[in-house]
Design an enzyme around this catalytic site. Structure first.
Site, short mmCIF file in Angstrom:
data_model
loop_
_atom_site.label_atom_id
_atom_site.label_comp_id
_atom_site.label_asym_id
_atom_site.label_seq_id
_atom_site.Cartn_x
_atom_site.Cartn_y
_atom_site.Cartn_z
N SER A 167 -3.24 15.12 14.88
CA SER A 167 -3.39 13.66 14.86
C SER A 167 -3.35 13.05 13.46
O SER A 167 -3.10 11.86 13.32
CB SER A 167 -4.68 13.24 15.56
N LYS A 210 -10.18 10.98 11.64
CA LYS A 210 -9.34 9.78 11.73
C LYS A 210 -9.46 8.95 10.46
O LYS A 210 -10.34 9.18 9.63
CB LYS A 210 -9.76 8.91 12.93
#
Length: 203
Positions: free
Chosen positions: A53, A96
């Site tokens: 990700s 993230k």
């Protein structure tokens, strides 16, 4: 006329043996090491990146040094954080990038991210992977709540992040820390040899 008597101290200091000196040095070294360990445990963490990700900024298997939430209290736009949300996959850690903080308004259209009416400049994104999450996505524009952050992965086409209701907004209390240093490069799930030129400050 009285005589002055010269007093002598017959007590002699026993010279320290090399074993005693060694023990004293080891004691000092262990004391310093214990201090460093205490500081490390309080202020830093080490985590391993799993998944794609954050590719290509971070790769699967990268080992990161985090500035712990003991001292990292105010997330800023652009910070790469590690968080654990109990409602997300049993408390699985996520890595993230902070896109917006409390009170800011986020809008995403055709992969373009706009915060408070200003389009973000995101040079870290993988080219051609600005995909929106269509299923189970949150409604935009979205105002970030108090004490929360909106996060996205740099590899938008393969990132489950705040665009999805499954993860949603991250409470600042769920943040474990900020990634500050890449200590050991991963092999991207076995797809490449570790690139040690990547070792260094995370940005």
């Amino acid at each position: 006329m009285g005589k002055f008597e010269r007093r002598t101290d017959n007590t002699k200091k026993t010279p320290s043996t090399w074993q005693q000196k060694l023990l004293m040095d080891l004691h000092d070294i262990l004391f310093v090491l214990a201090g460093f360990m205490l500081i490390y445990m309080l202020f830093f963490r080490v985590v391993v990146v799993e998944g794609d990700s954050m590719k290509s900024t971070l790769l699967d298997g990268d080992r990161l040094l985090l500035l712990s939430n003991v001292v990292y209290q105010e997330p800023q736009q652009g910070d790469i954080i590690v968080a654990r949300k109990n409602s997300f996959r049993g408390g699985e850690c996520v890595v993230k990038r902070v896109i917006a903080t409390e009170g800011q308004t986020v809008a995403i259209d055709d992969g373009i991210v706009v915060v408070n009416g200003v389009e973000l400049d995101e040079p870290y994104l993988r080219e051609g992977l600005l995909t929106d999450i269509k299923s189970n996505s949150v409604t935009f524009p979205l105002v970030v709540g108090e004490g929360q952050v909106f996060v996205l992965g740099d590899n938008r086409g393969a990132s489950l992040d705040s665009r999805s209701r499954e993860l949603g907004l991250i409470d600042e209390r769920q943040i474990l820390g900020k990634a500050i240093f890449l200590m050991m490069p991963g092999n991207d799930g076995g797809h490449q040899q570790p690139d040690y030129n990547r070792v260094g400050v995370v940005n």
